[in-house]
Design an enzyme around this catalytic site. Sequence first.
Site, PDB file in Angstrom:
ATOM      1  N   TYR A 288      52.420  34.944  25.749  1.00 61.00           N
ATOM      2  CA  TYR A 288      52.594  35.429  24.386  1.00 61.00           C
ATOM      3  C   TYR A 288      53.796  34.831  23.660  1.00 61.00           C
ATOM      4  O   TYR A 288      54.116  35.239  22.544  1.00 61.00           O
ATOM      5  CB  TYR A 288      52.727  36.960  24.396  1.00 61.00           C
ATOM      6  CG  TYR A 288      51.595  37.633  25.125  1.00 61.00           C
ATOM      7  CD1 TYR A 288      50.267  37.315  24.829  1.00 61.00           C
ATOM      8  CD2 TYR A 288      51.847  38.561  26.130  1.00 61.00           C
ATOM      9  CE1 TYR A 288      49.224  37.909  25.516  1.00 61.00           C
ATOM     10  CE2 TYR A 288      50.801  39.168  26.817  1.00 61.00           C
ATOM     11  CZ  TYR A 288      49.498  38.834  26.511  1.00 61.00           C
ATOM     12  OH  TYR A 288      48.469  39.423  27.192  1.00 61.00           O
TER      13      TYR A 288
ATOM     14  N   TRP B 263      42.756  42.005  22.070  1.00 66.87           N
ATOM     15  CA  TRP B 263      43.609  41.106  22.840  1.00 66.87           C
ATOM     16  C   TRP B 263      43.329  39.644  22.505  1.00 66.87           C
ATOM     17  O   TRP B 263      44.238  38.864  22.199  1.00 66.87           O
ATOM     18  CB  TRP B 263      43.408  41.342  24.339  1.00 66.87           C
ATOM     19  CG  TRP B 263      44.218  40.411  25.197  1.00 66.87           C
ATOM     20  CD1 TRP B 263      45.570  40.439  25.382  1.00 66.87           C
ATOM     21  CD2 TRP B 263      43.733  39.293  25.963  1.00 66.87           C
ATOM     22  NE1 TRP B 263      45.967  39.416  26.231  1.00 66.87           N
ATOM     23  CE2 TRP B 263      44.856  38.704  26.597  1.00 66.87           C
ATOM     24  CE3 TRP B 263      42.468  38.759  26.192  1.00 66.87           C
ATOM     25  CZ2 TRP B 263      44.739  37.587  27.439  1.00 66.87           C
ATOM     26  CZ3 TRP B 263      42.356  37.653  27.021  1.00 66.87           C
ATOM     27  CH2 TRP B 263      43.476  37.074  27.628  1.00 66.87           C
TER      28      TRP B 263
ATOM     29  N   SER C 146      51.996  43.994  31.530  1.00 67.37           N
ATOM     30  CA  SER C 146      50.648  43.559  31.185  1.00 67.37           C
ATOM     31  C   SER C 146      50.338  42.215  31.856  1.00 67.37           C
ATOM     32  O   SER C 146      50.403  42.115  33.079  1.00 67.37           O
ATOM     33  CB  SER C 146      50.486  43.503  29.666  1.00 67.37           C
ATOM     34  OG  SER C 146      49.131  43.389  29.296  1.00 67.37           O
ATOM     35  N   TYR C 147      50.042  41.168  31.072  1.00 68.42           N
ATOM     36  CA  TYR C 147      49.727  39.882  31.698  1.00 68.42           C
ATOM     37  C   TYR C 147      50.900  39.353  32.511  1.00 68.42           C
ATOM     38  O   TYR C 147      50.715  38.691  33.536  1.00 68.42           O
ATOM     39  CB  TYR C 147      49.316  38.858  30.632  1.00 68.42           C
ATOM     40  CG  TYR C 147      48.660  37.617  31.200  1.00 68.42           C
ATOM     41  CD1 TYR C 147      47.272  37.531  31.280  1.00 68.42           C
ATOM     42  CD2 TYR C 147      49.417  36.541  31.651  1.00 68.42           C
ATOM     43  CE1 TYR C 147      46.658  36.389  31.802  1.00 68.42           C
ATOM     44  CE2 TYR C 147      48.813  35.413  32.169  1.00 68.42           C
ATOM     45  CZ  TYR C 147      47.431  35.340  32.241  1.00 68.42           C
ATOM     46  OH  TYR C 147      46.840  34.217  32.772  1.00 68.42           O
TER      47      TYR C 147
ATOM     48  N   HIS D  31      49.681  51.374  26.177  1.00 69.55           N
ATOM     49  CA  HIS D  31      49.886  50.035  26.719  1.00 69.55           C
ATOM     50  C   HIS D  31      51.016  49.291  26.014  1.00 69.55           C
ATOM     51  O   HIS D  31      51.752  48.537  26.649  1.00 69.55           O
ATOM     52  CB  HIS D  31      48.595  49.221  26.623  1.00 69.55           C
ATOM     53  CG  HIS D  31      48.644  47.941  27.382  1.00 69.55           C
ATOM     54  ND1 HIS D  31      48.667  47.898  28.753  1.00 69.55           N
ATOM     55  CD2 HIS D  31      48.700  46.644  26.973  1.00 69.55           C
ATOM     56  CE1 HIS D  31      48.729  46.648  29.163  1.00 69.55           C
ATOM     57  NE2 HIS D  31      48.752  45.865  28.098  1.00 69.55           N
TER      58      HIS D  31
ATOM     59  N   ASP E 153      47.978  54.533  28.983  1.00 74.07           N
ATOM     60  CA  ASP E 153      47.824  53.085  29.131  1.00 74.07           C
ATOM     61  C   ASP E 153      46.384  52.758  29.500  1.00 74.07           C
ATOM     62  O   ASP E 153      45.737  53.498  30.257  1.00 74.07           O
ATOM     63  CB  ASP E 153      48.784  52.577  30.211  1.00 74.07           C
ATOM     64  CG  ASP E 153      48.601  51.103  30.522  1.00 74.07           C
ATOM     65  OD1 ASP E 153      48.263  50.344  29.586  1.00 74.07           O
ATOM     66  OD2 ASP E 153      48.786  50.712  31.681  1.00 74.07           O
TER      67      ASP E 153
END
Length: 580
Positions: free
Chosen positions: A45, A165, A116-117, A296, A262
């Site tokens: 990101y 996303w 997250s990622y 999230h 989440d």
Amino acid sequence: MPKHPVLVEHDAEAKMTDGTVLRATVYRPARDGEVFPVLLTRTPYGRDLAVNSAYFNPLTVAAAGYIVVMQDCRGRFGSDGVFDPSVHEASDGADTVAWAAGLPGSDGRVGMWGRSYFAETQWRAAASAPAPLKALALGVSAGGSADDGGLYRGGAHEFGSRFTWGHTAITPHALAREFADAPDRRHAALRDWQALDQEVVAGDVFDTLPIGALAPRLGTFMNTHILGSAGEGPGSPLSELWNSASAHPVDAATLHIGGWFDIFAPATLAQYRMQLAHSRTRSLPPPRLVIGPWSHSDFSGDFPDLSLGIAASSGVMGGHGDLTAMHVAWFDTVLKGDDTALRRIPPVLLYFLGENRWRGFEELPAPTAHRTWYLADGGRLLDHPGGDSRAAYDYDPLDPVPTVGGATMIHGVRSGPADQRRVEARDDVLTFTSEPLTAPLTLFGEVRATFHASSSAPDTDFVIRLCKVSPDGVSIGLNDGIVRASWRDSYAAGTHRPGHRSTPLEPGRVYEFTVSLWSTACTLAPGERLRVQVTSSCHPRWDRNLNTGLSAYDSAETVVAHQMIHMGEEHPSRLVIGTL
């Protein structure tokens, strides 16, 4: 906490095994002759994205005596190569850990952090067991959740969060990169993306049928990674790739950070339990766990219909400090052998809604008991089966129930606990409400619904939602879940057998369905009531069931389904909830 002045190095290059160069920003204490552990994160990101500082402030952490490395994943922003989600993160992660351990000023020990990622990149790097990697700090981690909230839920596709996303977090840079050598085409592609984004904000895009009709308006990434796999169902190759991230425990100390709202909440709990069991067979410190009243991407504890106060936020956490300080305390313990700060924080820190306070535990507790509430005639919710009865409603895919709150990540839809009264006013939503409680009741652990239903359709959905109703009638959603009839057998025991599609429904036949509403920690006060909603849609959170047996990604043909919920001794439709 600050101890050292900090130097910032831009575009630090790490060469991967295949020759691809990945670039990072490095924050380092300005202390010549001293060595420090390295804390690494890897992100798709943008490594300098400001939002990261609210979760983990790299300047603050570097000043506390760490070399902080923030690297762009392959094919994203400053790094070379092509971004293919999940595919390269194990090898690139292991290569980067080795590179980071050898940076000037490094003491050879590496920890990883991120949410997250970023958490997936930690799992995949740790799976290769690079020797320098000693500790992980995993935030809102998705590993293992593909068929339970990541890609699918109860067999339905996670349309809203997946589209959001791909469209918002990935596509703008992907388009700029795809047409980097063609400025006019890049300008046109980004202009078209902006036009589409306006329709996303308005909600119009989510109403498209078939969803696949959007393909000409989407970029390569969206068509390949979002629409291209949406209709495959649980157990798909993408599910297997997704789930492989945390399929096995790792020989590293782990801190797990999650939220009750989440989209990957069950994964955080499962990963903690897996690492706890693993730590008992290895010389590893037991994992730590923090679960807040967070979604999230929102760690404030402040929602439109329920503000929990500053103590619920990740910046205060009931006086335990902010998340940056917690990261430092964790890594100080594992990488520096100094537990001075961490020993003041409980190993398991959980926020209890209703009480609006944090509770500490040595380990994640199990419910001390379970309570069962039965759906009954007249919209009642009883502690015993009522008389045999039925309740009916019609579900029209062209007029779906809107998504209001919940464990969501949808562009234009606020997540978290939300007032459900406008949902409950609809004719296609059944409600069952208990009598007011006479004593406090703490709900804790998984919420599971088993109910009996029939339908006129060969395939349809059922959505179950648990709400807390205040004495003045405000109904706040706590937990929910969905089951798609064509995947009912896969989720019958609360688990799923990947790839096991069920036979079409026989019109009018009564079936038993099971759906997990995930977990909660909430104390209800005397005078409050429990409420259960039963409906058949939550749009655009999950892709609409057309009631035809065809996918909303491929078809625009819909029919109205006549739904019947069966209750009583013969058909004990019920909700089972842990208590503490």
